[in-house]
Design a protein around this motif. Structure first.
Motif, PDB file in Angstrom:
ATOM      1  N   LEU A  52    -101.124  42.424  78.264  1.00 48.36           N
ATOM      2  CA  LEU A  52    -101.664  43.357  77.286  1.00 48.36           C
ATOM      3  C   LEU A  52    -101.218  43.016  75.879  1.00 48.36           C
ATOM      4  O   LEU A  52    -100.221  42.331  75.665  1.00 48.36           O
ATOM      5  CB  LEU A  52    -101.235  44.790  77.626  1.00 48.36           C
ATOM      6  CG  LEU A  52     -99.738  45.079  77.704  1.00 48.36           C
ATOM      7  CD1 LEU A  52     -99.222  45.618  76.376  1.00 48.36           C
ATOM      8  CD2 LEU A  52     -99.465  46.085  78.811  1.00 48.36           C
ATOM      9  N   LEU A 106    -100.729  45.291  72.218  1.00 50.12           N
ATOM     10  CA  LEU A 106    -100.800  46.613  71.610  1.00 50.12           C
ATOM     11  C   LEU A 106    -101.505  46.511  70.269  1.00 50.12           C
ATOM     12  O   LEU A 106    -101.643  45.431  69.710  1.00 50.12           O
ATOM     13  CB  LEU A 106     -99.394  47.151  71.372  1.00 50.12           C
ATOM     14  CG  LEU A 106     -98.478  47.279  72.576  1.00 50.12           C
ATOM     15  CD1 LEU A 106     -97.075  47.615  72.118  1.00 50.12           C
ATOM     16  CD2 LEU A 106     -99.004  48.355  73.511  1.00 50.12           C
ATOM     17  N   GLN A 107    -101.908  47.668  69.755  1.00 44.50           N
ATOM     18  CA  GLN A 107    -102.454  47.675  68.410  1.00 44.50           C
ATOM     19  C   GLN A 107    -101.309  47.284  67.478  1.00 44.50           C
ATOM     20  O   GLN A 107    -100.232  47.860  67.553  1.00 44.50           O
ATOM     21  CB  GLN A 107    -102.901  49.101  68.093  1.00 44.50           C
ATOM     22  CG  GLN A 107    -104.217  49.172  67.383  1.00 44.50           C
ATOM     23  CD  GLN A 107    -104.613  50.612  67.140  1.00 44.50           C
ATOM     24  OE1 GLN A 107    -104.209  51.217  66.178  1.00 44.50           O
ATOM     25  NE2 GLN A 107    -105.401  51.173  68.043  1.00 44.50           N
ATOM     26  N   GLU A 108    -101.521  46.300  66.617  1.00 44.08           N
ATOM     27  CA  GLU A 108    -100.513  45.789  65.676  1.00 44.08           C
ATOM     28  C   GLU A 108     -99.087  45.692  66.246  1.00 44.08           C
ATOM     29  O   GLU A 108     -98.282  46.571  66.053  1.00 44.08           O
ATOM     30  CB  GLU A 108    -100.484  46.595  64.364  1.00 44.08           C
ATOM     31  CG  GLU A 108    -100.632  48.076  64.538  1.00 44.08           C
ATOM     32  CD  GLU A 108    -100.068  48.906  63.388  1.00 44.08           C
ATOM     33  OE1 GLU A 108     -99.465  48.376  62.439  1.00 44.08           O
ATOM     34  OE2 GLU A 108    -100.242  50.118  63.479  1.00 44.08           O
ATOM     35  N   HIS A 160     -95.546  43.718  66.035  1.00 42.05           N
ATOM     36  CA  HIS A 160     -94.794  42.791  65.205  1.00 42.05           C
ATOM     37  C   HIS A 160     -93.771  42.158  66.123  1.00 42.05           C
ATOM     38  O   HIS A 160     -93.233  42.806  67.000  1.00 42.05           O
ATOM     39  CB  HIS A 160     -94.083  43.534  64.089  1.00 42.05           C
ATOM     40  CG  HIS A 160     -95.024  44.249  63.185  1.00 42.05           C
ATOM     41  ND1 HIS A 160     -95.538  43.687  62.055  1.00 42.05           N
ATOM     42  CD2 HIS A 160     -95.570  45.477  63.268  1.00 42.05           C
ATOM     43  CE1 HIS A 160     -96.353  44.533  61.474  1.00 42.05           C
ATOM     44  NE2 HIS A 160     -96.395  45.629  62.191  1.00 42.05           N
ATOM     45  N   PHE A 161     -93.492  40.904  65.884  1.00 45.39           N
ATOM     46  CA  PHE A 161     -92.438  40.257  66.661  1.00 45.39           C
ATOM     47  C   PHE A 161     -91.176  40.217  65.812  1.00 45.39           C
ATOM     48  O   PHE A 161     -91.160  40.686  64.676  1.00 45.39           O
ATOM     49  CB  PHE A 161     -92.901  38.878  67.120  1.00 45.39           C
ATOM     50  CG  PHE A 161     -94.027  38.967  68.109  1.00 45.39           C
ATOM     51  CD1 PHE A 161     -93.780  39.317  69.422  1.00 45.39           C
ATOM     52  CD2 PHE A 161     -95.341  38.758  67.712  1.00 45.39           C
ATOM     53  CE1 PHE A 161     -94.811  39.445  70.332  1.00 45.39           C
ATOM     54  CE2 PHE A 161     -96.385  38.884  68.619  1.00 45.39           C
ATOM     55  CZ  PHE A 161     -96.120  39.233  69.925  1.00 45.39           C
ATOM     56  N   ALA A 183     -99.868  37.327  69.785  1.00 47.71           N
ATOM     57  CA  ALA A 183     -99.850  38.531  70.633  1.00 47.71           C
ATOM     58  C   ALA A 183    -100.712  38.302  71.874  1.00 47.71           C
ATOM     59  O   ALA A 183    -100.344  38.688  72.986  1.00 47.71           O
ATOM     60  CB  ALA A 183    -100.344  39.735  69.846  1.00 47.71           C
ATOM     61  N   VAL A 208     -98.840  35.925  74.229  1.00 48.02           N
ATOM     62  CA  VAL A 208     -97.812  36.635  74.986  1.00 48.02           C
ATOM     63  C   VAL A 208     -98.460  37.393  76.151  1.00 48.02           C
ATOM     64  O   VAL A 208     -97.938  37.425  77.262  1.00 48.02           O
ATOM     65  CB  VAL A 208     -97.016  37.589  74.059  1.00 48.02           C
ATOM     66  CG1 VAL A 208     -96.167  38.548  74.860  1.00 48.02           C
ATOM     67  CG2 VAL A 208     -96.154  36.784  73.095  1.00 48.02           C
ATOM     68  N   ALA A 209     -99.648  37.956  75.888  1.00 47.81           N
ATOM     69  CA  ALA A 209    -100.353  38.703  76.937  1.00 47.81           C
ATOM     70  C   ALA A 209    -100.824  37.788  78.060  1.00 47.81           C
ATOM     71  O   ALA A 209    -100.978  38.224  79.202  1.00 47.81           O
ATOM     72  CB  ALA A 209    -101.546  39.440  76.327  1.00 47.81           C
TER      73      ALA A 209
END
Lengths: 310, 360
Positions: free
Chosen positions: A81, A83-85, A87-88, A141, A144-145
C-alpha cells in the motif's frame, strides 16, 4: 473468479461525520478498481479500513476470505500500500529506505534492486529522500508498496499533485503490474486516471457508492456517451427538449443562455436544436458536440465537479 | 537479533550522523560550554570596578588615606588596588562626579556605587545591597581603609580538583546532556515519525512494534553514550576531571538516568501529532530542570519547600549523584537511592507511555 475483497455493510463515523455509509462491494482477483470521487467522499477512510489501519464501526471486511482480526501477519504479507502523502526519513537514501522496508518483510537485496529498476530510480539510489522531486517520492512510495510482490495493491491518490509527465510515469509502472495478475485499488479524483488504468470505476460521494461499472457501462446506464453544449446570446427556455427523440436530458444554467444536452443521436439532435433556436430569434454564440466524461456524469448526479470538495 | 531490528537501529545512527545540526548541539555545544565556563572560572582575571566620588576627598580618616595612597589616572581620577594576588585583586577606579551625575551613572550601570563626602571626616556609601558587584566594591574599599590595622591574615586559594566551579559543573552538564539527548532524540523523533505518517506506514508492514520501540531506545543509548564519553574525555584531558568514586556507579547512574528519560520521552511522544507542539512540551519538561536542578548553580538557595521538590526531579537525582561520584568519590552504596528512584521513574513513565502510545 475469487473475491479478493468482500465489503459488507461497512460504516465508519468520525465525530458527527459519517465518512462511509453501510457500503458493500466485492473486488475480484486481477481487477483494477478506481475509487473516484471528490475530496471528502470517504475514499481514504474506505481504503484505510481495507488496509486494516482503521477499524469499521460496523460491517465486515474480508481479504482473501479472511477478516483482519487474528490474520494480520498473513494479510500484511499479501498486501502492499501507499498512503496519501508519505514522507520518508529525510537523510536516509532511496536504497536504504527500500532495504529497511524489505527487512520488515524478510526480503533480500535482489528484490530491492528489481524494484529500484521498476520505479526507475537507479540514478537516485544514493540520494536522500528529502532531495527527491514529488514524482520521484511517489515512485519510491510505490516501490516500497511493491517490495513484497503484493497480491493486492492499495494506492491512495498515487498521483495527486504531480505534473502530467510524472503522473504518466506512475501509470506506466501500474500498467506493467496488470500483466502479473495483481489486484489494484486506487483512489483518485482524476477521471482520466480512473478511465486510463481501471477496469471498474466506483464513483463515491459523501460515503456512498453513486454508481459503478466500466466506463462504458457507467455512461451507457446513466445517459449517453455524447453531449451537445450550446451558448446563446439571449435567454431561451429549452428544457422541453429533454426526452424528445434523440435527446436524453437537458441541464440549463440559471441565465438560460447555456444548455447542455445528453443525446443519443447527435446529427438529429443538432438539427432539431438549430430549428428551435432559430424560432426563438436568439443568436448562437457557440455550439459544441463532445463525448461525455465521468465529470459530466458526476455533475449530473451530484450537481458539483469531481475536483470540488464534497 | 532480527535483520529488521538491526536496520532500524542503523537507520537512526545514519540519521544522527548525517545531520550537522545534531552533531553540533549534542557533541560540540556541550564541549564548548564546558571549555568556556571552565576557562572563565579556572583563571579569574583581576576585577575592575569604577566608583563614583562625589564632593571631593575628605581630609581626615582612613578613606581619605586610601585615596591618597592611590595613583592618579589621565582623567584626574584615582586608581586604588585592593586585595592580593592570592585572594584576587580588585582594582577600584575612583571617578570624580557630582551627586546628580552619580545617580545618572548608576542608572546607566557605569558605576555600581558612589561615595559622598558628608563632612571633612565622614563619608557615606551609596549602593544597592542586592547588587553583589556593588557589595564587592564596598568590601574592597573597607578592606583597603582598614589596611594594615586589621589582624594579619593570609588567604589560601582553592585550586585543587574537586573544589573548583568546573568540578561542580561538568558532571551536571554531562547528565544535562543525557536528558536532552533522550528528550529530543526519542521524544521529538517519535513525534516526527508520527507526523510524517511513517509510523502508520511501517505498521502497515509485518514490522514488529516492540522491535521498533527497542531500536529507538538502543540507538539512542549508544548515541548518548558517545556524547557523554566525548565530554568526559575532554574534561579529563583539559581539566583533570574524572570519577573519583566507583566507575560502576557512574555507569549505573547513566543507565538508569537513560531509562528514566526514555520513559519520560515516550510519555511525551505518546499522543502528540505535530512537532511544533512537541517542541513546546519537551521544552516545558527540560527548561525547568535546566534551571532548577543545580546544573549551572546550586539549587540550595531556593526556598526550602522548593528545594524539597527539586531534590526529587529526575535530573537533580541524576546530577547530584553523579557529582558525588565525581568529586566526593561516592561508591555504589551511596548511589543506591537515586538509582532506585530513577528506575522507578523510568518504569512508571515507560509503561504509561507504551499504554498511551498512538501508532496512527
Amino acid at each position: 473468479m475469487a473475491s479478493v475483497i468482500e465489503l459488507r455493510d461497512v460504516s465508519k463515523t468520525f465525530k458527527d461525520v459519517r465518512a462511509v455509509k453501510s457500503l458493500s462491494a466485492d473486488i475480484n482477483q486481477g481487477e483494477f478498481v478506481a475509487l473516484l470521487g471528490p475530496n471528502g467522499a470517504g475514499k481514504t477512510t474506505l481504503v484505510e479500513m481495507i488496509e486494516g489501519i482503521q477499524k469499521p464501526d460496523s460491517g465486515q471486511i474480508h481479504l482473501f476470505g479472511k477478516p483482519w482480526a487474528g490474520n494480520e501477519p498473513v494479510l500484511r504479507k499479501k498486501i502492499g500500500l501507499s498512503l496519501q502523502e508519505t514522507h520518508f526519513i529525510d537523510k536516509i537514501t532511496v536504497w536504504e529506505t527500500l532495504d529497511l522496508f524489505a527487512s520488515f518483510f524478510g526480503i533480500g537485496k535482489d528484490r530491492c534492486t528489481e524494484v529500484l529498476k521498476l520505479i526507475r530510480l537507479e540514478d537516485k539510489k544514493t540520494s536522500y529522500t528529502a532531495n527527491l522531486s514529488g514524482g520521484q517520492r511517489q515512485r519510491l512510495a510505490l516501490g516500497v508498496a511493491l517490495l513484497n510482490e503484493p497480491e493486492l495493491l492499495l494506492l491512495d491518490e498515487p498521483t495527486t499533485g504531480l505534473d502530467p509527465a510524472a503522473r504518466r510515469d506512475i501509470w506506466d509502472i501500474l500498467l506493467k503490474l496488470k500483466e502479473t495478475g495483481t489486484t489494484l485499488i486506487l483512489t483518485t479524483h482524476y477521471m482520466e486516471e480512473a478511465e486510463f488504468l481501471c477496469d471498474r470505476i466506483v464513483m463515491m460521494n459523501k460515503g456512498e457508492i453513486l454508481a459503478q461499472g466500466t466506463l462504458e457501462d457507467l455512461l451507457a446506464t446513466h445517459g449517453s456517451r455524447e453531449q451537445i453544449q450550446i451558448q446563446l446570446t439571449e435567454a431561451v427556455d429549452l428544457q422541453f427538449l429533454a426526452g424528445q427523440p434523440g435527446f436524453l436530458t437537458c441541464h440549463s444554467l440559471e441565465n438560460k443562455k447555456v444548455h447542455t444536452f445528453a443525446v443519443t443521436d447527435t446529427p438529429g439532435a443538432v438539427q432539431i436544436l438549430l430549428t428551435e433556436v432559430k424560432k426563438s430569434g436568439a443568436e448562437i454564440r457557440s455550439l459544441e458536440c463532445t463525448r461525455r466524461t465521468l465529470d459530466d456524469l458526476f455533475i449530473e448526479m451530484t450537481g458539483h465537479h469531481l475536483s470540488e470538495e464534497a | 537479533m532480527s535483520r529488521s531490528f538491526l536496520k532500524l537501529v542503523l537507520v537512526q545512527f545514519r540519521e544522527f550522523f548525517r545531520e550537522p545540526a545534531i552533531i553540533f548541539w549534542s557533541i560540540i555545544f556541550p564541549v564548548a560550554i564546558a571549555s568556556t565556563l571552565g576557562a572563565a572560572f579556572s583563571d579569574k582575571p583581576e576585577v575592575h570596578q569604577t566608583v563614583g566620588l562625589a564632593g571631593g576627598i575628605p581630609e581626615k580618616g582612613s578613606f581619605g588615606g586610601l585615596l591618597k595612597s592611590g595613583q592618579t589616572d589621565n582623567a584626574g581620577g584615582v586608581i586604588v588596588k585592593t586585595g592580593s594576588e592570592a585572594s584576587g585583586e580588585i582594582i577600584l577606579h575612583f571617578r570624580t562626579v557630582s551627586p546628580d551625575s552619580a545617580i545618572l551613572l548608576m542608572k546607566r550601570g557605569i558605576i555600581q556605587l558612589y561615595v559622598l563626602k558628608e563632612t571633612d571626616s565622614t563619608v557615606s556609601f551609596h549602593f544597592d545591597k542586592a547588587n553583589s558587584a556593588a557589595q564587592l566594591a564596598y568590601l574592597a574599599i573597607l578592606s583597603g581603609m582598614n589596611g594594615n590595622e586589621t589582624q594579619r591574615h593570609s588567604v589560601v586559594p582553592m585550586t585543587l580538583p574537586g573544589t573548583r566551579y568546573i568540578d561542580f559543573l561538568i558532571p551536571g552538564l554531562m547528565m544535562f546532556g543525557v536528558m536532552n539527548s533522550f528528550l529530543w532524540g526519542i521524544g521529538f523523533s517519535l513525534i516526527e515519525f508520527r507526523m510524517k505518517k511513517l509510523l502508520r506506514r511501517m505498521l502497515a508492514t509485518p514490522m514488529k512494534r516492540h522491535e521498533f520501540i527497542l531500536s529507538v531506545m538502543v540507538a539512542r543509548l549508544f548515541l548518548a553514550m558517545i556524547e557523554a564519553g566525548i565530554l568526559l574525555g575532554f574534561s579529563w584531558f583539559f581539566f583533570g576531571i574524572y570519577p573519583e568514586g566507583s566507575w560502576i556507579a557512574v555507569l549505573l547512574l547513566f543507565l538508569t538516568g537513560a531509562f528514566a528519560f526514555t520513559g519520560i520521552s515516550l510519555l511525551i511522544a505518546a499522543r502528540i501529532e505535530k512537532t511544533n507542539i512537541g517542541i513546546g512540551f519537551i521544552n516545558a519538561v527540560s527548561m525547568p530542570m535546566m534551571v532548577l536542578s543545580g546544573i549551572f548553580f546550586s539549587y540550595h538557595n531556593f526556598p526550602p519547600f522548593l528545594v524539597s521538590v527539586i531534590q526529587y526531579l529526575p535530573l537533580t537525582l541524576l546530577a547530584d549523584a553523579t557529582r558525588a561520584v565525581f568529586v566526593e568519590g561516592a561508591g555504589l552504596g551511596e548511589t543506591l537511592i537515586p538509582v532506585t528512584l530513577l528506575l522507578a521513574t523510568g518504569m512508571v513513565t515507560f509503561l504509561g507511555g507504551l499504554r498511551l502510545f498512538r501508532w496512527h
